[in-house]
Design a protein around this motif. Structure first.
Motif, PDB file in Angstrom:
ATOM      1  N   GLU A   9      46.660  41.911  45.817  1.00  0.00           N
ATOM      2  CA  GLU A   9      47.935  42.177  45.178  1.00  0.00           C
ATOM      3  C   GLU A   9      47.721  42.347  43.686  1.00  0.00           C
ATOM      4  N   TYR A  10      48.718  42.894  43.046  1.00  0.00           N
ATOM      5  CA  TYR A  10      48.700  42.993  41.584  1.00  0.00           C
ATOM      6  C   TYR A  10      48.493  41.616  41.003  1.00  0.00           C
ATOM      7  N   TYR A 278      55.649  49.088  41.849  1.00  0.00           N
ATOM      8  CA  TYR A 278      54.311  49.510  42.238  1.00  0.00           C
ATOM      9  C   TYR A 278      53.341  48.342  42.302  1.00  0.00           C
ATOM     10  N   LYS A 279      53.798  47.146  41.962  1.00  0.00           N
ATOM     11  CA  LYS A 279      52.935  45.968  41.989  1.00  0.00           C
ATOM     12  C   LYS A 279      52.984  45.232  43.320  1.00  0.00           C
ATOM     13  N   ARG A 280      53.852  45.684  44.240  1.00  0.00           N
ATOM     14  CA  ARG A 280      54.006  45.033  45.538  1.00  0.00           C
ATOM     15  C   ARG A 280      53.519  45.967  46.637  1.00  0.00           C
ATOM     16  N   ALA A 281      52.847  45.384  47.632  1.00  0.00           N
ATOM     17  CA  ALA A 281      52.266  46.181  48.712  1.00  0.00           C
ATOM     18  C   ALA A 281      53.262  46.466  49.826  1.00  0.00           C
ATOM     19  N   ARG A 284      54.631  50.304  50.011  1.00  0.00           N
ATOM     20  CA  ARG A 284      53.649  51.289  49.560  1.00  0.00           C
ATOM     21  C   ARG A 284      53.884  52.664  50.181  1.00  0.00           C
ATOM     22  N   ASP A 508      47.866  52.776  46.092  1.00  0.00           N
ATOM     23  CA  ASP A 508      46.995  51.621  46.335  1.00  0.00           C
ATOM     24  C   ASP A 508      46.070  51.363  45.151  1.00  0.00           C
ATOM     25  N   ARG A 511      47.976  49.634  42.317  1.00  0.00           N
ATOM     26  CA  ARG A 511      48.332  48.261  42.641  1.00  0.00           C
ATOM     27  C   ARG A 511      47.091  47.360  42.661  1.00  0.00           C
ATOM     28  N   ASN A 512      46.035  47.843  43.283  1.00  0.00           N
ATOM     29  CA  ASN A 512      44.841  47.021  43.452  1.00  0.00           C
ATOM     30  C   ASN A 512      44.034  46.852  42.173  1.00  0.00           C
TER      31      ASN A 512
END
Length: 800
Positions: A9-10, A278-281, A284, A508, A511-512
Motif C-alpha cells: 500500500e501507499y 490513488y493511494k488505495r488499492a 484500482r 499500480d 500506488r506501490n
C-alpha cells in the motif's frame, strides 16, 4: 503477477535524519525578529527551489529575462515572416517569369533587365487584401496571437517571480549578481541549508538536507526515470520493416507529464501530493478506467491539434537548421544524446547540470566507439558517388573561374550547392584507412562516463546489434529532427493505442512506488535510494535487500544512484541501510585491491594508456580512468612497464579497486602535502581513507591554474566513474563464473567480508587468467581531436 498488483500500500514514512523526529511538524519554531522576511514559511518549496536552481544555472536575472524576451520576438518573427512570404511576395516576378514595368518585350521573348527586390514585394494595401481574403490565414493568425499573449503574460509573471529570486540571492544568500557565476550549485545549496536554520523556509523540519532539496526539484523527473527504468512507458515499439525502434520526443514527453503530474485529471492534486484516491488499492480498476479515459481525451486533443503543431514544427525546423545545413552539410551526421537516452542513463536524484556534464564527458568516447563501425558496402558506394559528384563539381567550378557569366545560367548555383552537399555527406561514410580501434576498450571507456550498460553488451562490443542499441541512446541529429517533425502525427497514436492499455500498470506503479516524507511530500520511493526496498542482489546488495523482482530497480540503478549522490554530496549523511551498503562496498574494494598491482604502478603508465585510448586531454582525472581501463590489456599482453619489469596480469575490476582503495583523502596536512589525488580541501565524509599514495604532486602549471572547485568536481566525477566500472565488473563476475589457475571461481560475496575479515589481509598473487592471456595489444593509433559536433560517422547505414 500478485506482487505486481498488490505488492504494498501507499506508505508514509518519517524522514531518516535525526533532526526530524516523529511529530516534528507540530513544533513551533522561533524566528528572531531581525531575520523574518518573505522567505519564512514558503508554501510552495518545489517551485521556490526549482526557481533558485534555474536562476543559478541560467546565469542570473538579466540572462533569463533576455532569453524570455527573445523567445517572444522569435515567435512573432516566425509568424509574421511566414505570413509575409505566403501573401506579400510576387514569386513570378522574383523568378523573372512575369514582366514588370521596366521590362520591355522584344518579339516573342522577354528582354530582361535587372529585377529589384522591391519589384517582387506587393504593395501593403494589396498584401492586406490578400490576407483578409483568406479565412485560414486569419484563423491561424488569431490562434498565434492568443498563444503569443499567453506567453507574454507568462513572461511578466516570470519577471516578477525571478525578481524575487534575485532579491533572495542578494539579501538572504549574500550572493551578488556579479559573483553568481563564481559559485557552484553545491555552494549555493550549502547556503540554503544554513539559511533554513535561521529563517525556517520549511516549518516542518528544523534542517534541510541536500536530499530534501533534490527531491523537491526532481520530484516528477524521478518518477519519469523510474518509469523508463521499469519499462512502463510505451517508447519501445516494434514496427514492420523497421524492427525495434525507440520513439520519445519532446511533444510525447510533454504529454506524459501533462497526463501524470500537472494537467487536468492528472494523478497529483498539487505539486507535492498524490491524490488520496490513488493511494488505495481497493478501487484500482475504477481508477485505471478513469485514467484510460483521460489518456484517450489527450490523444484526441493531440489529433485535433496535429495540423497546427505540424506546421509550426516544420517552420521552426526550417528556420533553425537550413542555414546550418547549407554551411555545414555534415552536421546532420553529427550525433546527440537522445531524449530516451537521457532518461535511461539518468541517476535518481541527478540534477540537469550533473547529467549534462556527465554525458558531455562521455561524448567523445561514444563518438569514437560509434565511428569504429564501418560498412564495406556503404564505403564502396560512397567512394564512387563522391568521385562522380566531385568530378562534375570540379568542372562547374572550373567553368565559373574561367567565366563568371556561367553563374547566370539557370539552376547552376543550385547544382553546385547540391553537389557540394553530396560530396560532403558521402565522404563522411568513408573511414580513415589509417585508424584502427579496439571496441571493447572503447565501450569500457564509454561506461566510465554513462554508468549504465546492458549486461549483454559485455563481450559483444564489436557486434552490430550492440551498435544499433547504442544508437538508440546516441542518435543522429538528422534522426532527431525527423522524429520531432513526425511527433505531432505519431504522438496521438501512441497515447490512444499504447499508453491507454497500460493504465492499470500505471495506477499500480504510482500506488506501490510513492511514499510520503515529512517536510517533502509524496515522492517516488526509488528516489529514496533505499537498498533494503529497491536493491538488486546481483548488484552488491545481496543479503541487504528484501526487494522482490517487481520492487528492484533494473541495471543496478539504486546502487549506482546512491554512490553518485554520495560522491556528489559528500556532506550528506545516508540512512543506516545505505551506510551499511557503502561500508560493505568499501570492504570489498579493499579486499580486491589487496591482490591487485599497486596504484602507483597503474598510474605511472597514465601517459601511455591515454595515448592508447586516443585520450588527448591529458588531465589527471582522464589519465586515471585511461590507466584503469587499459592496464589489464597491457599486462595481459606481456609488455613491460616503464620500470622495464613485467607485471602480473590483472582485471579491470582489480585495477579500479586498487586506485579506489588508494584515494588519499585524509584531511591531515601531513598526508596531503606531498602526495595527493584530490586537493587537501576536499569536503568532509570521505569514502576511502588510506595511507597509500596515488599521484605525486605535480608542478604542471595547467593543473595549478585550474579553479579548485572545478578540480574537485572533476575528481569526484572520476571517482564515480571508477565506481561504475568496478560495480559493473563485479556484477558481471557474479553473473558468470570466474577462472583462476585454469578453473572458474566465483567472486567473494560481501557477506563473507563481514564474517571473515581475514580476506582483507590476504595478499596472494593471482595467476595469469587464461582469458586475458589471449588478448592482444594492437589496435589503437592516435586520432585527431573530435569536436562535440562530429561529422557523420562511417557506420553501417544511417541508424536511428
Amino acid at each position: 503477477m500478485a506482487d505486481f498488483e498488490t505488492y504494498q500500500e501507499y506508505q508514509r514514512i518519517e524522514d531518516f535524519e535525526e533532526d526530524s523526529p516523529p511529530g516534528e511538524e507540530d513544533l513551533l519554531v522561533h524566528v528572531p525578529e531581525g531575520l523574518k522576511d518573505s522567505w519564512h514559511h514558503i508554501k510552495n518549496l518545489d517551485n521556490f527551489f526549482t526557481r533558485i536552481y534555474h536562476f543559478h544555472q541560467k546565469n542570473g536575472f538579466a540572462c533569463m529575462m533576455l532569453s524570455e524576451f527573445f523567445e517572444l520576438v522569435q515567435f512573432l518573427f516566425v509568424v509574421t515572416f511566414t505570413t509575409f512570404l505566403c501573401n506579400c511576395v510576387e514569386y513570378d516576378v522574383l523568378f523573372a517569369n512575369k514582366a514588370v514595368n521596366h521590362t520591355t518585350h522584344s518579339g516573342s521573348s522577354l528582354e530582361r533587365n535587372k529585377v529589384t527586390l522591391t519589384d517582387a514585394i506587393l504593395p501593403s494595401q494589396k498584401c492586406t487584401e490578400r490576407i483578409q481574403g483568406n479565412g485560414w490565414i486569419i484563423f491561424l493568425l488569431i490562434m498565434a496571437a492568443i498563444f503569443w499573449v499567453y506567453r507574454l503574460v507568462k513572461v511578466f509573471c516570470n519577471i516578477l517571480s525571478y525578481w524575487e529570486i534575485r532579491q533572495f540571492y542578494i539579501k538572504a544568500l549574500k550572493i551578488t549578481m556579479d559573483e553568481l557565476c563564481n559559485y557552484t550549485w553545491q555552494e549555493v545549496q550549502g547556503r540554503l541549508t544554513n539559511l533554513q536554520r535561521e529563517q525556517q523556509m520549511c516549518i516542518h523540519k528544523k534542517e534541510l538536507t541536500e536530499l530534501d532539496i533534490y527531491h523537491r526539484i526532481l520530484r516528477f523527473k524521478n518518477y519519469m526515470v523510474a518509469m523508463v527504468n521499469k519499462s512502463l512507458l510505451p517508447v519501445q515499439l516494434h514496427l514492420p520493416l523497421l524492427g525495434d525502434v525507440v520513439f520519445l520526443t519532446q511533444g510525447l514527453k510533454y504529454n506524459f507529464e501533462l497526463i501524470f503530474f500537472w494537467g487536468p485529471g492528472s494523478l497529483f492534486q498539487n505539486k507535492w501530493n498524490l491524490h488520496p484516491k490513488y493511494k488505495r488499492a481497493g478501487n484500482r480498476l475504477e481508477l485505471a478506467t478513469q485514467l484510460s479515459r483521460v489518456i484517450l481525451l489527450a490523444g484526441l486533443a493531440n489529433l485535433l491539434l496535429c495540423p497546427f503543431i505540424l506546421v509550426w514544427q516544420v517552420l521552426y525546423a526550417f528556420f533553425s537548421y537550413t542555414e546550418t545545413i547549407k554551411r555545414e552539410p555534415g552536421s546532420l551526421g553529427a550525433r546527440r544524446w537522445s531524449l530516451y537516452g537521457r532518461l535511461y542513463l539518468r541517476h535518481f536524484n541527478e540534477l540537469d547540470h550533473e547529467l549534462h556534464g556527465r554525458l558531455g564527458r562521455g561524448y567523445k568516447p561514444v563518438s569514437k566507439y560509434m565511428n569504429s563501425f564501418t560498412s564495406p558496402l556503404f564505403t564502396v558506394i560512397a567512394k564512387n558517388v563522391a568521385f562522380f559528384s566531385g568530378s562534375i563539381l570540379a568542372v562547374l567550378i572550373a567553368l565559373t573561374v574561367y567565366d563568371e557569366d556561367v553563374l547566370t545560367v539557370q539552376h547552376i548555383l543550385t547544382a553546385i550547392t547540391m553537389l557540394g552537399v553530396v560530396v560532403t555527406v558521402t565522404r563522411s561514410f568513408i573511414p580513415d584507412e589509417h585508424m584502427v580501434w579496439c571496441p571493447e576498450q572503447l565501450l569500457q571507456c564509454v561506461l566510465a562516463h554513462i554508468h549504465y550498460m546492458p549486461d549483454h553488451w559485455k563481450g559483444n562490443a564489436n557486434k552490430s546489434e550492440t551498435r544499433d542499441e547504442m544508437a538508440q541512446l546516441f542518435q543522429y541529429k538528422a534522426v532527431f529532427i525527423l522524429e520531432e517533425l513526425l511527433s505531432p502525427i505519431v504522438t496521438p497514436f501512441i497515447l490512444i493505442f499504447f499508453l491507454r492499455h497500460k493504465s492499470l500498470e500505471i495506477i499500480d506503479f504510482f500506488r506501490n512506488f510513492t511514499v510520503e516524507v515529512v517536510g517533502v511530500g509524496d515522492i517516488c520511493s526509488f528516489a529514496q535510494m533505499d537498498i533494503r526496498k529497491h536493491g538488486n542482489p546481483q548488484w552488491l546488495s545481496e543479503g541487504q535487500t528484501e526487494a522482490s523482482v517487481y520492487q528492484q530497480a533494473e541495471n543496478g540503478k539504486t546502487e549506482l544512484s546512491l554512490m553518485h549522490f554520495t560522491i556528489k554530496n559528500p556532506r550528506w549523511h545516508p540512512p543506516q541501510e545505505s551506510s551499511f551498503f557503502i561500508s560493505h562496498l568499501k570492504e570489498k574494494v579493499h579486499h580486491d585491491a589487496a591482490g591487485a598491482p599497486p596504484a602507483q604502478h597503474i598510474l605511472s603508465e597514465a601517459p601511455l594508456f591515454s595515448s592508447l585510448l586516443s585520450n588527448e586531454s591529458g588531465t589527471a582525472p582522464d589519465n586515471l580512468l585511461a590507466s584503469v581501463i587499459a592496464h589489464p590489456v597491457l599486462t595481459a599482453s606481456g609488455l613491460p612497464g616503464r620500470d622495464r619489469r613485467f607485471v602480473q596480469p590483472s582485471t579491470t575490476a582489480s585495477a579500479a579497486a586498487s586506485v579506489l582503495a588508494s584515494l588519499s583523502t585524509s584531511q591531515q596536512p601531513s598526508r596531503t602535502r606531498s602526495h595527493i589525488l584530490l586537493p587537501s580541501t576536499y569536503p568532509e565524509n570521505p569514502m576511502y581513507r588510506s595511507d597509500r599514495t596515488v599521484i605525486e604532486e605535480r608542478s604542471d602549471s595547467r593543473i595549478r591554474s585550474i579553479n579548485r572547485s572545478a578540480l574537485l568536481s572533476e575528481f569526484a566525477s572520476a571517482e564515480m566513474s571508477l565506481h561504475a566500472i568496478y560495480m559493473h565488473e563485479v556484477h558481471q563476475q557474479s553473473s558468470l563464473p570466474q577462472q583462476v589457475s585454469g578453473q572458474w571461481q566465483a567472486s567473494v560475496p560481501l557477506g563473507d567480508l563481514q564474517s571473515n575479515p581475514g580476506f582483507l589481509s590476504q595478499s596472494s598473487q593471482p595467476e595469469s587468467l587464461s582469458g586475458l592471456s589471449q588478448l592482444r595489444l594492437g589496435g589503437w593509433t592516435e586520432e585527431e581531436e573530435i569536436v562535440n559536433e562530429t561529422p557523420a560517422l562511417s557506420g553501417s547505414g544511417v541508424g536511428s
